[in-house]
Each structure stands twice: as structure tokens, then as C-alpha cells.
Design an enzyme around this catalytic site. Structure first.
Site, mmCIF file in Angstrom:
data_model
loop_
_atom_site.group_PDB
_atom_site.id
_atom_site.type_symbol
_atom_site.label_atom_id
_atom_site.label_comp_id
_atom_site.label_asym_id
_atom_site.label_seq_id
_atom_site.Cartn_x
_atom_site.Cartn_y
_atom_site.Cartn_z
ATOM 1 N N ASN A 179 -51.463 58.853 67.542
ATOM 2 C CA ASN A 179 -50.925 59.139 68.806
ATOM 3 C C ASN A 179 -52.503 58.220 69.751
ATOM 4 O O ASN A 179 -52.786 58.031 70.930
ATOM 5 C CB ASN A 179 -51.346 60.071 69.833
ATOM 6 C CG ASN A 179 -49.668 60.686 69.838
ATOM 7 O OD1 ASN A 179 -48.590 59.587 69.892
ATOM 8 N ND2 ASN A 179 -49.180 61.742 69.837
ATOM 9 N N ASP A 222 -49.229 60.445 62.288
ATOM 10 C CA ASP A 222 -49.315 60.331 63.849
ATOM 11 C C ASP A 222 -50.713 60.684 64.794
ATOM 12 O O ASP A 222 -51.388 61.457 65.509
ATOM 13 C CB ASP A 222 -48.300 60.846 64.453
ATOM 14 C CG ASP A 222 -48.015 60.273 65.823
ATOM 15 O OD1 ASP A 222 -48.826 59.485 66.526
ATOM 16 O OD2 ASP A 222 -47.143 60.222 66.767
ATOM 17 N N GLU A 229 -44.494 65.963 63.949
ATOM 18 C CA GLU A 229 -43.553 66.846 64.386
ATOM 19 C C GLU A 229 -42.557 67.460 64.081
ATOM 20 O O GLU A 229 -40.737 66.905 64.052
ATOM 21 C CB GLU A 229 -43.042 65.475 65.216
ATOM 22 C CG GLU A 229 -43.378 65.804 66.663
ATOM 23 C CD GLU A 229 -42.926 64.542 67.543
ATOM 24 O OE1 GLU A 229 -42.535 64.944 68.675
ATOM 25 O OE2 GLU A 229 -43.271 63.306 67.618
ATOM 26 N N ASN A 266 -43.995 60.611 60.903
ATOM 27 C CA ASN A 266 -43.496 61.089 62.463
ATOM 28 C C ASN A 266 -41.663 61.848 61.860
ATOM 29 O O ASN A 266 -40.822 60.545 62.708
ATOM 30 C CB ASN A 266 -43.454 60.944 63.779
ATOM 31 C CG ASN A 266 -43.258 62.113 64.865
ATOM 32 O OD1 ASN A 266 -42.778 61.836 65.196
ATOM 33 N ND2 ASN A 266 -44.161 62.168 64.990
ATOM 34 N N ASP A 326 -37.735 58.176 66.827
ATOM 35 C CA ASP A 326 -38.552 57.114 67.152
ATOM 36 C C ASP A 326 -40.217 56.204 66.207
ATOM 37 O O ASP A 326 -39.927 55.635 66.676
ATOM 38 C CB ASP A 326 -39.162 57.247 68.572
ATOM 39 C CG ASP A 326 -39.601 58.390 68.634
ATOM 40 O OD1 ASP A 326 -39.999 59.361 67.512
ATOM 41 O OD2 ASP A 326 -39.867 58.945 69.911
ATOM 42 N N HIS A 327 -40.600 56.906 64.956
ATOM 43 C CA HIS A 327 -41.005 56.115 64.796
ATOM 44 C C HIS A 327 -40.389 55.799 62.881
ATOM 45 O O HIS A 327 -39.640 56.082 62.259
ATOM 46 C CB HIS A 327 -42.311 57.553 64.012
ATOM 47 C CG HIS A 327 -43.006 58.362 64.990
ATOM 48 N ND1 HIS A 327 -44.141 57.400 65.011
ATOM 49 C CD2 HIS A 327 -42.766 58.868 66.368
ATOM 50 C CE1 HIS A 327 -44.975 58.531 66.289
ATOM 51 N NE2 HIS A 327 -43.693 59.055 67.026
ATOM 52 N N ASP A 383 -49.346 55.262 64.377
ATOM 53 C CA ASP A 383 -49.872 55.961 62.955
ATOM 54 C C ASP A 383 -50.529 54.920 61.441
ATOM 55 O O ASP A 383 -50.079 54.699 61.444
ATOM 56 C CB ASP A 383 -47.889 55.902 62.161
ATOM 57 C CG ASP A 383 -47.250 56.799 62.581
ATOM 58 O OD1 ASP A 383 -47.310 57.842 62.958
ATOM 59 O OD2 ASP A 383 -46.179 56.048 63.738
#
Length: 259
Positions: free
Chosen positions: A150, A148, A34, A7, A248-249, A219
Site C-alpha cells: 500500500n 501488498d 486480503e 492480493n 483489483d490487483h 505490490d
């Protein structure tokens, strides 16, 4: 073959990070989520210059998924999850890689705040994914569903789980949906090889989450039964999360044996 998911949290803004990681890690196939870029703004030339061909499903400002491959053929077969023709979010793309296997790249909705319409959308999307995943298994061909999700499947997958009980990524309904999906016959690749280890793939930008290793594992790689004896290694390129202007991943990867 090394297959990765990442991501990128904005493919154009994070392009130097992505290109550096591609050069250092050299995955054969990559799923990106993303993108946060419309179809015409995907950095195709820079990706090609890095040695990868690509297919992508973009969307202005939000979402977006892509599949990259180095010296391998990508044959796109789907660019939306079935089940809701009115859902225009660019969250899913599927391809046959080199005639060998089907690869689904997904970006599952966040769902916050929960309860509410966004959480309902997340659970409905999960139902559509589960229905499609069941159909893919029925085809009896090698399939990988990655991206991802989530969702933190268990308390082992989240730092201080007691702080996340009301979050859409960790609510019982979300974890139950993931469990239902996996129990169709999929294998969580990371947990197959590392059943008990503390492994995270995401660290928030706030409160020095990365420095404190206050992370989440959201993930995932789900593998059809055809990969049971082909999965050789898996891991997280955790250090990438510490680079300047990074996502941030962190990238997650598996290594599989050919036919």
C-alpha cells in the site's frame, strides 16, 4: 523457482479466478493477501486439489494472509508482526520454504483517511515492519518480504501522481518509510530489473482505470542481499486484472535460481 504475490480481494469470492491463475501461471510459491475470510473458511481443499499446500492467518470480513506452495515444505515461524501484542489484524505470516529461505507475506495498512488514526496505525505498522526486517537481515539468511505494501515508492509508480499527493499511499511520510525500509539493505526486485519502466499492479474498479491503464504499483518484492545473483526474472500478470469477477490487483512474480 517462481514466487508470486497476489492480493485476491476475497479468497472465496475470487476462488475461480485464483484457481484459473494457479493453473495457467503455475507458480511454485504464492503469497495471498486480503483473504477476507475467517480461519475456518479458507478454501483449503480447493487449494489442495489445485496441487498446493497452504498456511494462512484469516480474519472475518477483513485482511488475511496466506502462503501456498507446490511440492515444497512450508514451515510456519510467525503469524503476527512483533512490536504490538494488541494488534489483532491478520496482516503478516512468515515461513521457511523448503529449508531454503524465509518468506514473509504482508498486507500493510491502507492508512486512509490521512492524517488521522488510520494513518498513524499505518506508519506505526511500517516502523514495526522495518524493525523486524532489520532483525531478519541480521540473521544472514536468504529472505523475501512480499505482498501488498500500500505504497507507491516514487512518481514513476503511479498514474498522474499529482492527484495522489494527499493520499495515505503516496504521502511523503509513507514513501519515506518505504525508503527507510529498503535502505536497510533490501532490493526492490521489479525496479532492479526494470528501473525506468511504467509498471502497475493495481487498477481501481472505477472510471475504467484498467482500460485506461490508470494504475498504481503497490505490490512489491523486497529481497535480502543473498538474492543478488539469484534473481532471474520478474513481472506482472496484468491480463488477470481483465478477467471476469477478478481482483483489483494483478499477480506479481519473480523467478529465482536455486542455491
Amino acid at each position: 523457482m517462481k514466487i508470486a504475490t497476489y492480493n485476491v480481494n476475497g479468497v472465496n469470492g475470487r476462488l475461480p479466478v485464483l484457481l484459473r491463475w494457479l493453473e495457467e501461471s503455475a507458480p511454485d510459491v504464492v503469497c495471498l493477501q486480503e483473504l477476507k475470510a475467517p480461519q475456518e473458511k479458507f478454501p483449503e481443499q480447493a487449494i489442495r486439489d489445485a496441487g498446493y499446500n497452504a498456511i494462512w492467518h484469516g480474519q472475518k470480513s477483513w485482511n488475511g494472509v496466506a502462503i501456498l506452495a507446490r511440492n515444497l515444505q512450508i514451515e510456519e515461524i510467525r503469524r503476527a508482526l512483533p512490536g504490538d501484542p494488541e494488534d489483532v489484524h491478520s496482516r503478516y505470516i512468515e515461513a521457511v520454504i523448503n529449508g531454503d529461505f524465509i518468506l514473509g507475506c504482508l498486507y500493510l495498512p491502507n492508512g486512509n483517511p490521512a492524517p488521522g488514526p488510520k494513518f498513524d496505525y499505518k506508519l506505526n505498522w511500517f516502523k514495526r515492519l522495518t524493525a523486524h526486517a532489520k532483525e531478519l537481515l541480521a540473521q544472514d539468511v536468504p529472505v523475501i518480504l512480499t505482498g501488498d505494501y500500500n505504497v507507491m515508492p516514487t512518481e514513476r509508480d503511479v498514474y498522474k501522481p499529482e492527484r495522489w499527493v494527499d493520499d495515505a499511499l503516496f504521502r511523503p511520510e509513507t514513501r519515506a518509510a518505504f525508503k527507510e525500509l529498503v535502505e536497510l539493505g533490501w532490493t526492490d526486485a521489479i525496479r532492479k530489473l526494470y528501473p525506468e519502466e511504467k509498471i502497475y499492479t493495481f487498477w481501481d474498479y472505477f472510471r475504467d482505470a484498467y482500460g485506461r491503464n490508470a494504475g498504481l504499483r503497490i505490490d512489491h518484492f523486497l529481497l535480502s542481499p543473498h538474492w543478488d545473483k539469484r534473481l532471474k526474472a520478474a513481472g506482472v500478470d496484468r491480463g488477470v486484472r481483465g478477467w471476469e469477477k477478478t481482483s483489483d490487483h494483478a499477480p506479481v512474480w519473480i523467478e529465482v535460481k536455486g542455491k
